[in-house]
Scaffold this motif. Structure first.
Motif, mmCIF file in Angstrom:
data_model
loop_
_atom_site.group_PDB
_atom_site.id
_atom_site.type_symbol
_atom_site.label_atom_id
_atom_site.label_comp_id
_atom_site.label_asym_id
_atom_site.label_seq_id
_atom_site.Cartn_x
_atom_site.Cartn_y
_atom_site.Cartn_z
ATOM 1 N N CYS A 1 6.287 -40.111 -26.310
ATOM 2 C CA CYS A 1 5.229 -40.602 -25.423
ATOM 3 C C CYS A 1 5.888 -41.197 -24.178
ATOM 4 O O CYS A 1 7.054 -40.907 -23.897
ATOM 5 N N ARG B 1 2.201 -45.126 -28.875
ATOM 6 C CA ARG B 1 1.777 -43.902 -29.562
ATOM 7 C C ARG B 1 2.873 -43.244 -30.383
ATOM 8 O O ARG B 1 2.677 -42.952 -31.577
ATOM 9 N N ASN C 1 7.273 -45.335 -25.536
ATOM 10 C CA ASN C 1 7.870 -45.420 -26.878
ATOM 11 C C ASN C 1 7.654 -46.790 -27.525
ATOM 12 O O ASN C 1 8.469 -47.265 -28.313
ATOM 13 N N ILE C 2 6.513 -47.424 -27.173
ATOM 14 C CA ILE C 2 6.163 -48.669 -27.862
ATOM 15 C C ILE C 2 4.776 -48.619 -28.508
ATOM 16 O O ILE C 2 4.441 -49.497 -29.298
ATOM 17 N N TYR D 1 -3.615 -48.919 -22.877
ATOM 18 C CA TYR D 1 -4.652 -49.044 -21.844
ATOM 19 C C TYR D 1 -6.046 -49.145 -22.439
ATOM 20 O O TYR D 1 -6.866 -49.924 -21.986
ATOM 21 N N ASP E 1 -4.048 -43.488 -24.895
ATOM 22 C CA ASP E 1 -3.022 -44.531 -25.001
ATOM 23 C C ASP E 1 -3.656 -45.901 -25.212
ATOM 24 O O ASP E 1 -4.297 -46.443 -24.307
ATOM 25 N N TRP F 1 11.427 -47.732 -19.602
ATOM 26 C CA TRP F 1 10.844 -49.048 -19.303
ATOM 27 C C TRP F 1 10.977 -50.065 -20.435
ATOM 28 O O TRP F 1 11.074 -51.259 -20.188
HETATM 29 P P1 4NP Z 1 3.060 -45.520 -24.988
HETATM 30 O O1 4NP Z 1 2.185 -46.579 -24.146
HETATM 31 O O2 4NP Z 1 3.471 -44.432 -23.999
HETATM 32 O O3 4NP Z 1 2.119 -45.023 -26.019
HETATM 33 O O4 4NP Z 1 4.233 -46.273 -25.548
HETATM 34 C C1 4NP Z 1 2.646 -47.252 -23.008
HETATM 35 C C2 4NP Z 1 3.286 -48.455 -23.146
HETATM 36 C C3 4NP Z 1 3.703 -49.138 -22.025
HETATM 37 C C4 4NP Z 1 3.475 -48.612 -20.771
HETATM 38 C C5 4NP Z 1 2.830 -47.391 -20.638
HETATM 39 C C6 4NP Z 1 2.427 -46.708 -21.754
HETATM 40 N N1 4NP Z 1 3.872 -49.336 -19.604
HETATM 41 O O5 4NP Z 1 3.470 -48.941 -18.505
HETATM 42 O O6 4NP Z 1 4.609 -50.331 -19.728
#
Ligand code: 4NP
Length: 144
Positions: A7, A13, A10-11, A121, A118, A38
């Motif tokens: 994703c 999904r 990586n924290i 959000y 996600d 990030w």
């Molecule tokens: P992930 O979700 O891609 O499912 O891990 C997100 C987590 C953090 C951020 C974006 C997506 N971020 O912008 O910090």
């Protein structure tokens, strides 16, 4: 079977998909990675972990890492959470590599989902886990 879930951060999904797949298919080797750097080194997002823990899915010890081109060589199958993830990793594919990349939601056609929304959000952590579990069952049914 070595499977990598991908994703953006990586924290949320992909670490959840990793944990669910590990839970239902302990015979497979599962990992996850983010297209961004990030959150490298961070544990899964706390509300996501809490929602997973509430349904018996452990995410302890998982730490975010960034996707690397060598992941194409190290895994048999790569599952992305959305189309942008897929675009972002395809530009890193080593010449000649043919590792299949699929959208995770392709394994749950009955849901009509075209990507994994996600929860970072949407804040719908349980909805995300429901869809992950459905996709994981579909994958298990297909790969056996
Ligand atoms: P992930 O979700 O891609 O499912 O891990 C997100 C987590 C953090 C951020 C974006 C997506 N971020 O912008 O910090």
């Amino acid at each position: 079977m070595r499977i990598l879930c991908v994703c953006l951060g990586n924290i949320c999904r992909s670490p959840s998909a990793e944990a669910v797949l590990r839970h239902i298919a302990p015979q497979w080797q599962i990992d996850s990675a983010g297209t961004s750097g990030w959150h490298v080194g961070e544990a899964p997002y706390a509300p996501m972990q809490a929602a997973a823990r509430a349904r018996g899915i452990a995410m302890q010890g998982q730490r975010a890492r960034q996707f690397s081109p060598d992941d194409f060589n190290r895994f048999d199958l790569i599952l992305t959470m959305d189309a942008q993830n897929r675009t972002d990793i395809e530009v890193l594919r080593p010449k000649g590599n043919q590792t299949p990349v699929h959208l995770f939601t392709d394994y749950a056609p009955q849901t009509g989902a075209t990507h994994m929304p996600d929860p970072y959000y949407t804040r719908d952590f349980d909805g995300c886990l429901d869809l992950i579990e459905t996709c994981a069952q579909g994958l298990l049914a297909q790969l056996g």
